[in-house]
Each structure stands twice: as C-alpha cells, then as structure tokens.
Design an enzyme around this catalytic site. Structure first.
Site, PDB file in Angstrom:
ATOM      1  N   LYS A   1      11.527 109.025 -57.084  1.00  0.00           N
ATOM      2  CA  LYS A   1      10.219 109.503 -57.265  1.00  0.00           C
ATOM      3  C   LYS A   1      10.104 110.552 -58.462  1.00  0.00           C
ATOM      4  CE  LYS A   1       7.089 108.943 -53.449  1.00  0.00           C
ATOM      5  NZ  LYS A   1       7.052 109.609 -52.140  1.00  0.00           N
TER       6      LYS A   1
HETATM    7  C1  E4P Z   1       4.372 108.544 -50.383  1.00  0.00           C
HETATM    8  O1  E4P Z   1       5.009 108.145 -51.157  1.00  0.00           O
HETATM    9  C2  E4P Z   1       3.620 109.628 -50.371  1.00  0.00           C
HETATM   10  O2  E4P Z   1       4.422 110.514 -50.524  1.00  0.00           O
HETATM   11  C3  E4P Z   1       2.903 109.745 -49.024  1.00  0.00           C
HETATM   12  O3  E4P Z   1       2.444 108.745 -48.879  1.00  0.00           O
HETATM   13  C4  E4P Z   1       1.773 111.051 -48.907  1.00  0.00           C
HETATM   14  O4  E4P Z   1       1.235 111.103 -47.806  1.00  0.00           O
HETATM   15  P1  E4P Z   1       0.650 112.417 -47.230  1.00  0.00           P
HETATM   16  O5  E4P Z   1      -0.781 112.411 -48.194  1.00  0.00           O
HETATM   17  O6  E4P Z   1      -0.070 111.890 -46.075  1.00  0.00           O
HETATM   18  O7  E4P Z   1       1.510 113.356 -47.242  1.00  0.00           O
END
Ligand code: E4P
Length: 223
Positions: free
Chosen positions: A87
């Site tokens: 990521k």
């Molecule tokens: C996924 O890749 C993200 O990191 C995640 O969905 C973030 O979610 P949040 O906004 O609930 O922290």
C-alpha cells in the site's frame, strides 16, 4: 465483486475465510496497532501468517514518505510472500514509487484516494489497485459512494488494468451500492461481513419452520 476483509486480526480473517467468500485482505497501520505486534520482525511474521490463511492479495502498508524510501520499504514487504500487495499513499512521491514498483512487477494498492483525479493519477502511474475511502468522506458530509461512481465512470473511458477497492466501508449499504456500481472489490470490516448474510425474516422463518416441525415429530411419536 471480490470481498476483501479490512482487518489485521488473524481470528477475524480465519472466521471470514471459513465462510468461503473471502478473496483477500487489507491492513493498515491502525489495524496493525490493534494487534499485539511490537517489532518489525513480528509485523512481517504477522503479514506472512495472513498470507498463509488467505489465497489472495494481502495489502501491507508502507509508512515511508519519499519515493526512494517507499521503494526500499515496498521491496521488503513484497519479499514476505508473493501474495503481498504494497500500500502506497496517494502523494506525488507515492506516484513515483508506484511507477517504479509496477515496472519491477511489485503489486501496489494506492491508498487514501479522495478524488477521481487522484484515482486517475494512480492508474496512470500503474497502480494495481486504488482504494477510495468512502466512509471517511461520508463522515465529513461528502458522498463517498459518489466518488466511487465517478472513478468507475472515468475508468470506463480507458483501458486501465487498475482495480477499484471500495475502502473505509461502514455498513452493508456501502457494500450493496458498490456491487450495484460494479466496483471490482469491497474491503469490508469483519462486523459488516457478518451483517451481510443476516435478515430478521430469515431468522423468524427458521423459527416458525422448526416450531411446526416439532409438531410433526410429536405426531410421529404417537403412531
Ligand atoms: C483499507 O484499505 C483502508 O485502510 C480502510 O478501509 C480504512 O478504513 P477506516 O476509514 O474505517 O479507517
């Protein structure tokens, strides 16, 4: 639509995997912080354990800022397991790293995407996935799913191979809307995955069938 689970909990991943609908996993530093991981080595072992449970992409997030540092960190993460997707944050340095990593054959998930133009930039840089965060937009009064619709619309004009992961999902309705829009993937918290298969009329129907079946069995025993 593919279902990823948005968690770093091995218990939740195992439980979701046992349902037979899980295609991958996404993690982030916040989700990792909820687990008892206190060294870099423990973190890398944890990602490896996730890869051993799920036969699909497992996103692990880079925390560096500059492109050269992101590239070094991404290579380390990618070496953990062939399922690892790195990521990368949606920044200009991140885009430089994505271009270089995609040329090396390392899969990337560009995270923290909040506009269609960011999605377009990431796709042009060669991102394998992009993650528009719908819940965080809803939280500040913007329509998160509107962003997904816009990105899918832009992508439909071109031949990008980049897949769209609907991220920051808060409710089953987000999943339904993502599926109706034809998003490639939804990454879903464990609690919401549990909610997807449930309906009160199903529970009531099972109860009334069981009650009636008990009456039939009582008749059996009287003959
Ligand atoms: C996924 O890749 C993200 O990191 C995640 O969905 C973030 O979610 P949040 O906004 O609930 O922290």
């Amino acid at each position: 639509m593919k279902f990823f689970i948005d968690t770093a909990s091995l218990k939740e991943i195992q439980e979701a995997h046992s349902l037979g609908v899980l295609d991958g996993v996404t993690t982030n530093p916040t989700l990792i912080a909820r687990e008892s991981i206190d060294t870099r080595d423990a973190f890398e072992k944890h990602i490896k354990m996730i890869c051993e449970i799920v036969d699909g992409p497992v996103s692990a997030e880079c925390v560096s800022s500059s492109a050269p540092d992101l590239i070094v960190e991404a290579r380390t993460l990618a070496a953990i397991d062939p399922h690892v997707v790195v990521k990368i944050p949606m920044t200009t340095e991140g885009m430089k790293a994505v271009r270089s990593l995609s040329e090396e054959g390392i899969k990337t998930n560009v995270t923290l995407v909040f506009s269609a133009l960011q999605g377009l930039m990431a796709a042009k840089a060669g991102a394998t996935y992009i993650s528009p965060f719908v819940g965080r937009l809803d939280d500040i009064g913007h329509e998160g799913m509107g962003l997904v619709e816009e990105i899918l619309d832009v992508f439909s004009n071109y031949l990008f191979e980049t897949e769209v992961i609907v991220a920051s999902i808060r409710s089953p309705l987000h999943v339904l809307e993502a599926a109706k829009m034809g998003a490639d993937i939804a990454t879903i918290p464990f609690k919401v995955i549990g909610q997807l298969a449930r309906h009160p009329l199903t529970d009531a129907g099972i109860q009334s069938f069981l009650d009636d079946w008990r009456k039939v069995e009582k008749d059996f025993s009287m003959k």
